[in-house]
Motif scaffolding. Structure first.
Motif: not given
Length: 118
Positions: A19-38
């Protein structure tokens, strides 16, 4: 401005899970679309999974049915549950936070390595 930090990568045997995690800081997280790339060595970066601010998900053909993307807005974190891993899943995995249009915000993490090998 958004800072993204991925974690959870490592070495796993074929058929295993991570299980990978990606934690965001510094802005309003919930408004963003989040992607995983490889990106595997010698290959182009590939979109693995997407989750919108409203929770709609989409997956690349190579991972559909094996990977699950989710988000916890209270923790400013997006997850990628990876099951039934295959050697061809070996790659550096990157998290991306973006708005529409991307000129309003487009941020990448530094990546975490996933290696699937016996």
């Amino acid at each position: 401005q958004v800072q993204l930090v991925e974690s959870g990568g490592g070495l796993v045997q074929p058929g295993g899970s991570l299980r990978l995690s990606c934690t965001a800081s510094g802005s309003i997280f919930f408004i963003y679309t989040m992607d995983w790339y490889r990106q595997a060595p010698g290959k182009e970066r590939e979109l693995v999974a997407t989750i919108t601010s409203g929770g709609t998900t989409n997956y690349g053909d190579s991972v559909r049915g094996r990977f699950t993307i989710s988000r916890d807005n209270a923790r400013n974190t997006v997850f990628l549950q990876m099951n039934s891993l295959k050697p061809e899943d070996t790659a550096a995995y990157y998290c991306r936070a973006r708005r529409t249009p991307t000129t309003m915000g487009d941020y990448w993490g530094q990546g975490t390595q996933v290696t699937v090998s016996s």
